[in-house]
Design a protein around this motif. Structure first.
Motif, mmCIF file in Angstrom:
data_model
loop_
_atom_site.group_PDB
_atom_site.id
_atom_site.type_symbol
_atom_site.label_atom_id
_atom_site.label_comp_id
_atom_site.label_asym_id
_atom_site.label_seq_id
_atom_site.Cartn_x
_atom_site.Cartn_y
_atom_site.Cartn_z
ATOM 1 N N HIS A 88 0.830 -1.205 0.000
ATOM 2 C CA HIS A 88 0.000 0.000 0.000
ATOM 3 C C HIS A 88 0.864 1.254 0.000
ATOM 4 N N ALA A 89 1.943 1.240 0.762
ATOM 5 C CA ALA A 89 2.857 2.386 0.799
ATOM 6 C C ALA A 89 3.493 2.618 -0.573
ATOM 7 N N ALA A 90 3.869 1.541 -1.251
ATOM 8 C CA ALA A 90 4.448 1.676 -2.589
ATOM 9 C C ALA A 90 3.430 2.269 -3.561
ATOM 10 N N ALA A 91 2.200 1.799 -3.486
ATOM 11 C CA ALA A 91 1.160 2.314 -4.375
ATOM 12 C C ALA A 91 0.852 3.771 -4.068
ATOM 13 N N ARG A 92 0.757 4.106 -2.792
ATOM 14 C CA ARG A 92 0.469 5.489 -2.404
ATOM 15 C C ARG A 92 1.580 6.428 -2.878
ATOM 16 N N ALA A 93 2.828 5.964 -2.797
ATOM 17 C CA ALA A 93 3.942 6.791 -3.267
ATOM 18 C C ALA A 93 3.847 7.047 -4.773
ATOM 19 N N MET A 94 3.387 6.060 -5.520
ATOM 20 C CA MET A 94 3.281 6.221 -6.978
ATOM 21 C C MET A 94 2.059 7.029 -7.386
ATOM 22 N N LEU A 95 0.937 6.810 -6.695
ATOM 23 C CA LEU A 95 -0.338 7.402 -7.117
ATOM 24 C C LEU A 95 -0.696 8.672 -6.354
ATOM 25 N N GLY A 96 -0.111 8.843 -5.155
ATOM 26 C CA GLY A 96 -0.382 10.038 -4.381
ATOM 27 C C GLY A 96 -1.780 10.081 -3.777
ATOM 28 N N CYS A 97 -2.423 8.933 -3.659
ATOM 29 C CA CYS A 97 -3.804 8.915 -3.177
ATOM 30 C C CYS A 97 -4.075 7.583 -2.491
ATOM 31 N N ASP A 98 -4.668 7.645 -1.309
ATOM 32 C CA ASP A 98 -4.930 6.417 -0.552
ATOM 33 C C ASP A 98 -5.968 5.520 -1.212
ATOM 34 N N HIS A 99 -7.053 6.114 -1.724
ATOM 35 C CA HIS A 99 -8.083 5.228 -2.288
ATOM 36 C C HIS A 99 -7.635 4.579 -3.593
ATOM 37 N N LEU A 100 -6.819 5.263 -4.396
ATOM 38 C CA LEU A 100 -6.279 4.633 -5.608
ATOM 39 C C LEU A 100 -5.264 3.555 -5.237
ATOM 40 N N ALA A 101 -4.487 3.822 -4.191
ATOM 41 C CA ALA A 101 -3.528 2.820 -3.711
ATOM 42 C C ALA A 101 -4.267 1.577 -3.228
ATOM 43 N N ALA A 102 -5.376 1.775 -2.534
ATOM 44 C CA ALA A 102 -6.169 0.639 -2.061
ATOM 45 C C ALA A 102 -6.711 -0.171 -3.245
ATOM 46 N N ASP A 103 -7.111 0.514 -4.320
ATOM 47 C CA ASP A 103 -7.579 -0.201 -5.523
ATOM 48 C C ASP A 103 -6.463 -1.052 -6.116
ATOM 49 N N ALA A 104 -5.270 -0.489 -6.215
ATOM 50 C CA ALA A 104 -4.143 -1.234 -6.778
ATOM 51 C C ALA A 104 -3.807 -2.451 -5.912
ATOM 52 N N VAL A 105 -3.828 -2.278 -4.596
ATOM 53 C CA VAL A 105 -3.542 -3.395 -3.693
ATOM 54 C C VAL A 105 -4.621 -4.463 -3.825
ATOM 55 N N GLN A 106 -5.863 -4.040 -3.908
ATOM 56 C CA GLN A 106 -6.958 -5.009 -4.037
ATOM 57 C C GLN A 106 -6.817 -5.818 -5.328
ATOM 58 N N GLU A 107 -6.489 -5.158 -6.435
ATOM 59 C CA GLU A 107 -6.296 -5.884 -7.694
ATOM 60 C C GLU A 107 -5.135 -6.871 -7.581
ATOM 61 N N ALA A 108 -4.075 -6.466 -6.901
ATOM 62 C CA ALA A 108 -2.937 -7.368 -6.717
ATOM 63 C C ALA A 108 -3.320 -8.559 -5.846
ATOM 64 N N LEU A 109 -4.126 -8.322 -4.824
ATOM 65 C CA LEU A 109 -4.573 -9.428 -3.968
ATOM 66 C C LEU A 109 -5.443 -10.425 -4.744
ATOM 67 N N VAL A 110 -6.282 -9.909 -5.615
ATOM 68 C CA VAL A 110 -7.100 -10.807 -6.436
ATOM 69 C C VAL A 110 -6.191 -11.633 -7.345
ATOM 70 N N ALA A 111 -5.185 -10.987 -7.925
ATOM 71 C CA ALA A 111 -4.243 -11.722 -8.779
ATOM 72 C C ALA A 111 -3.485 -12.776 -7.968
ATOM 73 N N LEU A 112 -3.096 -12.425 -6.740
ATOM 74 C CA LEU A 112 -2.415 -13.387 -5.871
ATOM 75 C C LEU A 112 -3.346 -14.552 -5.545
ATOM 76 N N TRP A 113 -4.572 -14.261 -5.254
ATOM 77 C CA TRP A 113 -5.554 -15.298 -4.922
ATOM 78 C C TRP A 113 -5.742 -16.259 -6.102
ATOM 79 N N ARG A 114 -5.626 -15.725 -7.326
ATOM 80 C CA ARG A 114 -5.817 -16.563 -8.520
ATOM 81 C C ARG A 114 -4.586 -17.382 -8.886
ATOM 82 N N GLU A 115 -3.453 -17.099 -8.287
ATOM 83 C CA GLU A 115 -2.236 -17.863 -8.576
ATOM 84 C C GLU A 115 -2.433 -19.313 -8.136
#
Length: 175
Positions: free
Chosen positions: A26-53
């Motif tokens: 989340h910290a990495a995403a927030r640093a790139m996007l500058g926004c907590d809710h967009l960072a949360a979206d990126a983390v959620q998409e990554a978690l779904v991808a991890l779950w599908r592995e």
């Protein structure tokens, strides 16, 4: 993701370790996007991808951070493109006056730009006849009188101009 969510074989939830991994992602995403809710979206998409592995990655933390980084980059590019098209599209739009949909404005301007390029490529005789027809509303006889041409010549020039514009606008892919 809670401990009751179904996980593929080999995935386990160690709450403390997972929370640390998610915080780092989340910290990495927030640093790139500058926004907590967009960072949360990126983390959620990554978690779904991890779950599908089918099998868990060896380095889950590194995998999550890389996945979040890639998703953040994609999201940032998408947002920049949207900003570019939406904020400049509607300023001088005559095609969609009264419409507040930025997508309509962007599409109208893109189509207008393609039409302008196609018109510029027409031979001057066809472009002149077509411009007179569109901008003045003159009929074939009026254009023929204005250009001192036979009516058949005006008709053939307009036909060729329309055909060339149709080809130019139909061949380009809509991005």
């Amino acid at each position: 993701m809670s401990t009751t969510d179904p996980l593929p074989a080999g995935h386990t939830l160690d709450d403390a370790a997972l929370q640390q991994d998610l915080a780092r992602a989340h910290a990495a995403a927030r640093a790139m996007l500058g926004c907590d809710h967009l960072a949360a979206d990126a983390v959620q998409e990554a978690l779904v991808a991890l779950w599908r592995e089918p099998t868990p990655p060896v380095d889950r933390r590194g995998w999550l951070v890389r996945a979040v980084t890639f998703r953040s980059q994609t999201l940032r590019r998408s947002l920049l493109r949207r900003h570019k098209h939406e904020h400049g599209a509607g300023e001088h739009c005559r095609l969609h006056q009264g419409c507040d949909n930025p997508l309509h404005h962007a599409y109208a301007h893109e189509l207008g730009d393609r039409l302008d390029r196609a018109l510029a490529e027409l031979p001057i005789e066809q472009r002149t006849a077509f411009t007179l027809y569109v901008e003045t509303g003159l009929d074939y006889h009026g254009i023929a009188n204005r250009l001192s041409l036979p009516i058949g010549t005006v008709r053939s020039r307009l036909h060729r101009a329309r055909h060339a514009l149709q080809q130019a606008l139909g061949d380009e892919p809509a991005d």
